[in-house]
Design a protein around this motif. Structure first.
Motif, PDB file in Angstrom:
ATOM      1  N   ARG A 249       0.806  -1.182   0.230  1.00 30.65           N
ATOM      2  CA  ARG A 249       0.025  -0.203  -0.032  1.00 30.65           C
ATOM      3  C   ARG A 249       0.771   1.249   0.077  1.00 30.65           C
ATOM      4  N   GLU A 250       0.385   2.166  -0.673  1.00 31.72           N
ATOM      5  CA  GLU A 250       1.238   3.509  -0.855  1.00 31.72           C
ATOM      6  C   GLU A 250       0.566   4.314   0.248  1.00 31.72           C
ATOM      7  N   ASP A 252       1.561   7.859   3.025  1.00 30.20           N
ATOM      8  CA  ASP A 252       2.131   9.302   3.635  1.00 30.20           C
ATOM      9  C   ASP A 252       2.405   9.171   5.004  1.00 30.20           C
ATOM     10  N   GLN A 264       6.644   9.989   1.390  1.00 28.04           N
ATOM     11  CA  GLN A 264       5.822   8.941   0.928  1.00 28.04           C
ATOM     12  C   GLN A 264       6.651   7.303   0.634  1.00 28.04           C
ATOM     13  N   ARG A 266       6.035   2.722   0.595  1.00 31.09           N
ATOM     14  CA  ARG A 266       5.377   1.580   0.410  1.00 31.09           C
ATOM     15  C   ARG A 266       5.673   0.865   1.776  1.00 31.09           C
ATOM     16  N   ARG A 280      10.734   6.517  -0.486  1.00 32.43           N
ATOM     17  CA  ARG A 280      11.269   6.771  -1.758  1.00 32.43           C
ATOM     18  C   ARG A 280      12.777   6.802  -1.953  1.00 32.43           C
ATOM     19  N   ASP A 294      -3.304   6.900   4.142  1.00 30.66           N
ATOM     20  CA  ASP A 294      -3.305   6.162   2.622  1.00 30.66           C
ATOM     21  C   ASP A 294      -3.377   7.360   1.736  1.00 30.66           C
ATOM     22  N   SER A 295      -2.324   7.266   0.574  1.00 26.54           N
ATOM     23  CA  SER A 295      -2.024   7.912  -0.545  1.00 26.54           C
ATOM     24  C   SER A 295      -2.831   7.895  -1.670  1.00 26.54           C
ATOM     25  N   SER A 298      -0.709   4.623  -6.842  1.00 23.17           N
ATOM     26  CA  SER A 298       0.143   5.339  -7.277  1.00 23.17           C
ATOM     27  C   SER A 298       0.092   5.379  -8.814  1.00 23.17           C
TER      28      SER A 298
END
Length: 795
Positions: A249-250, A252, A264, A266, A280, A294-295, A298
């Protein structure tokens, strides 16, 4: 022991006060997602807007509009009210409350929000944009409050149904269909007010697989044990970190750590309640689940390989180009364009090709080109293929345009021009420019038109304009109209006789019949027969009889017959008349009037109307009788005496009843005699029953009468006379003008008074008592009873 109890009690009270003063915490006062304004001494932050992203250690995380994130104390934040999209979500049923009479009170449904206004689709299909302050949310209807399958209890006065349980089977005409759960399975239709939702049952409240906590005593579970419990003894557990943030899940990061806040990454795993996140930059950190947000998907999740996309950006070189996703790297999406070029674009600058084209532009829709060599031109959509929109321009040229370079422009040809609509050709290059016709059909963005000369032509939709209603729809037989032509008939009035071949037959006032296009007619209010009924009072505005008044006696051939006040009868066009109110109606005989705007000698004087003659009003004044026009008079409303009004003669004090008016005088009945008295000698009084009710103490004032000076009590009323029982028990009937009410209750024993015997000087006296409406007084060695009217109280 007592000291210990007092100490504990004081501690408990102090703790309760501290708890009450605590108020809401930061997380309660500003939940995640709340829109806030910043109010602080920092000039860089003061007055800025943002949205709450989280709460930690008594501070509130706020994401500003430019993307910056700050943490502030709750005291420096102010909650912002709901905007239009929050107050009125799409699909909400609303009532309109505004000053526009055409819209006020109407119902509709919210279709969208734009620039602070709310789009509302009314029940008849019209769409309007209104401020949110002019909308009121409508409660749920029956179908919304009780969806099919809802378990309900019946609450009504019918003893056979009250208290029974059932399930909703449908909704019809504001009533809810309920199937009873009893053996007979009866079905009834009830108003929503007689139903109560029974809430979720066990299977609805706790679906299979839900994590729960047991809230009861005496239940001890071991691994593998299974028990059955009532739903009231269970509480649903929130999602665990592993459930809320699955691997991949991507997310923040939202915390107070400056090194990781706002970054940000994963999710790579969950250990001991903490979530492992690969940022990142390749670093892996462990973060509590409460510090993650939850962002969404992607770029690689939104745009998978081989997805058709359209580039939407400010770079004119690539804006609007269509391509296919070929990969991703470092947050950018690789797109292979149709010409073979490969570019890297941020995910925010891409749109799915199917979403932009197929959903937004339908065949036949009217569009406007906003880029490229055809910028500013208009046309109709002919189809969608290979990510481009086929458009047929007004000049019949067909082009293919990327979807981002198009904007919708009004309705399509088939929507804007219904069959049978009256249209005019406005294409200046066409041989048919300016001709009128009727729509016969729509095909491929073009409109078929049957001209009035019998020719059938095909014209692009933008080459036509609607000309409103047809002649037979615009005017009806009998309508009164004015001609607006360029010939000798311009400005003439007449009555519509009929329509033929798009022209309107008009019968002029001189009996001439002409045929005129409907566009050259203007409505002129009501026709002569509608505007001036027989008996209507009118004034002639023009012609030989200008300024004269009279009464309508007939209406024929568009002219009005008027019987003037001098006895002559004339026929006048309706446009040369106006309705008036004659002096006989404005100033009836006997009404009191005042002069205004006539002359210095009369202005301000008052008088009484005696009669009317040839449009003038005869008024009796203190200087004599004068005849003046009605325009210089005004009614004095407060000096009139309607029939049956009780009046008093100011000069004599007599009371009577008004019976009529005549020649500026009032007929007043006093006893058995009726007199004609001037208005100036009268004043309105209440009826005897209201002035002197039964039981009132009165004093007789009738010089020359044997009862003058006596006191008594009112016992009744009859024929404008008042029955009085005097102190010597004599009963007499006296007119109200001969009686004066006296208040014996104003005197008490011991009061100091001043007594004035007839023809003598005032004498100081002392009140000794009250009996039979008289006041007992004592002065010197004299004691006597006198009427209250003969006494004056001394301070």
């Amino acid at each position: 022991m007592v000291t210990r109890l007092v100490y504990l009690l004081n501690s408990f009270v102090l703790r309760a006060k501290q708890l009450r003063a605590a108020g809401k915490s930061a997380s309660q006062a500003f939940p995640v997602g709340t829109a806030v304004d910043i109010v602080c001494e920092n000039q860089d932050l003061n007055g800025r807007h943002g949205k709450v992203t989280g709460n930690c250690r008594g501070r509130v995380g706020v994401e500003l509009e430019n993307g910056d994130k700050v943490g502030l104390p709750p005291q420096q934040l102010r909650s912002v009210g709901k905007n239009a999209s929050q107050a009125c979500p799409v699909g909400t049923a609303v009532d309109i409350v505004c000053e526009n009479q055409d819209l006020n009170g109407r119902h509709g449904k919210v279709t969208g929000n734009f620039r602070g206004r709310v789009g509302v689709e009314l029940e008849n299909g019209d769409k309007v944009g209104l401020p949110p302050q002019q909308l009121r949310s409508v409660g749920k209807n029956a179908s919304q409050a009780f969806p099919i399958g809802t378990a309900v209890d019946i609450v009504c006065e019918n003893q056979d149904l009250n208290g029974r349980h059932g399930k909703v089977t449908g909704n019809f005409r504001g009533r809810v269909g309920v199937e009873s759960c009893l053996e007979n399975g009866d079905k009834v239709g009830l108003p929503p007010q007689q139903l109560r939702s029974t809430g979720k049952n066990a299977s609805q409240a706790f679906p299979v697989g839900t994590a729960v906590d047991i809230v009861c005593d005496g239940v001890e579970l071991e691994n593998g044990d299974k028990v059955g419990l009532p739903p009231q003894q269970l509480r649903s557990c929130g999602k665990t970190a592993r459930q809320a943030f699955p691997i991949g899940r991507e997310v923040d990061v939202v915390n107070e750590n400056e090194q990781t806040n706002g970054m940000q990454g994963r999710v790579v795993g969950v250990v001991r309640g903490r979530v492992g996140v690969e940022l990142r930059n390749g670093q892996v950190v462990g973060v509590p689940a409460g510090q993650l947000k939850d962002s969404g998907m992607s770029g690689s999740q939104k745009f998978r390989k081989d997805t058709e996309v359209v580039v939407v950006c400010e770079d004119d070189k690539i804006n609007g180009l269509v391509g296919k996703v070929c990969g991703k790297n470092r947050g950018r999406i690789g797109v292979e364009l149709r010409n073979g070029t490969v570019i890297g674009v941020p995910p925010e600058q891409l749109r799915s090709e199917s979403t932009v084209t197929d959903l937004h532009f339908k065949k036949g829709e009217r569009v406007h080109v906003i880029g490229g060599e055809h910028n500013g031109t208009c046309g109709n959509v002919t189809g969608v293929t290979r990510g481009r929109i086929g458009v047929e321009l007004s000049c019949s040229t067909k082009i293919g345009v990327p979807a981002p370079l198009l904007r919708k422009e009004g309705l399509g040809a088939d929507q804007g021009f219904a069959l049978g609509a009256e249209v005019e050709v406005v294409v200046s290059e066409s041989d048919h420019f300016g001709l009128l016709g009727t729509v016969t059909g729509v095909a491929r963005g073009r409109v078929g038109v049957l001209l009035r000369n019998g020719s059938n032509i095909s014209v692009p939709a933008n080459g036509l304009r609607l000309i409103g209603k047809m002649a037979e729809q615009k005017v009806k037989k009998g309508d009164f109209v004015v001609l607006a032509t360029e010939d000798e008939h311009n400005g003439l009035e007449g009555t519509v006789e009929g329509t033929h071949r798009g022209r309107v037959g008009v019968r002029l006032l001189n009996d001439e019949l002409v045929g005129v296009p409907a566009e050259q007619l203007r409505p002129c209010g009501k026709s002569a027969a509608q505007g001036f009924n027989v008996g209507c009072e009118v004034e002639v505005l023009a012609g030989k009889s200008a300024g004269l008044t009279g009464r309508v006696c007939a209406v024929t051939r568009g002219r009005v017959g008027v019987s003037l006040l001098d006895g002559t009868t004339v026929g006048v066009p309706a446009g040369m008349l106006r309705a008036v109110t004659l002096p006989t109606h404005r100033f009836p005989i006997g009404s009191k009037v005042q002069f205004k705007g006539h002359s210095a000698d009369l202005d301000g004087l008052t008088g009484w109307v005696q009669k009317h003659f040839r449009g003038r009003v005869s008024v009796e004044t203190e200087n004599g009788v004068v005849g003046v026009p009605a325009d210089v008079l005004r009614t004095v409303q407060d000096e009139t005496f309607p029939v049956e009004t009780n009046v008093e003669v100011v000069t004599t004090g007599e009371v009577g009843t008004v019976k009529g008016h005549g020649r500026g005088r009032v007929a007043v009945q006093m006893g058995d005699e009726t007199k004609g008295l001037p208005y100036s000698t009268l004043r309105a009084v209440k009826k005897e029953k209201d002035c002197l009710p039964e039981g009132s103490h009165v004093h007789v004032v009738a010089p020359g009468s044997e009862h003058d000076g006596k006191s008594g009590k009112v016992t009744g009323h009859s024929r404008n006379r008042i029955a009085v029982e005097l102190e010597d028990e004599t009963k007499v009937g006296m007119p109200a003008s001969c009686l004066r009410q006296c208040d014996t209750t104003a005197w008490t024993a011991g009061d100091a008074a001043q007594y004035t015997p007839e023809g003598q000087k005032p004498i100081d006296a002392k009140v000794t008592g009250i009996s039979r409406g008289r006041v007992g007084i004592e002065y010197g060695e004299t004691k006597k009873g006198v009427p209250p009217a003969h006494l004056v109280k001394k301070s």
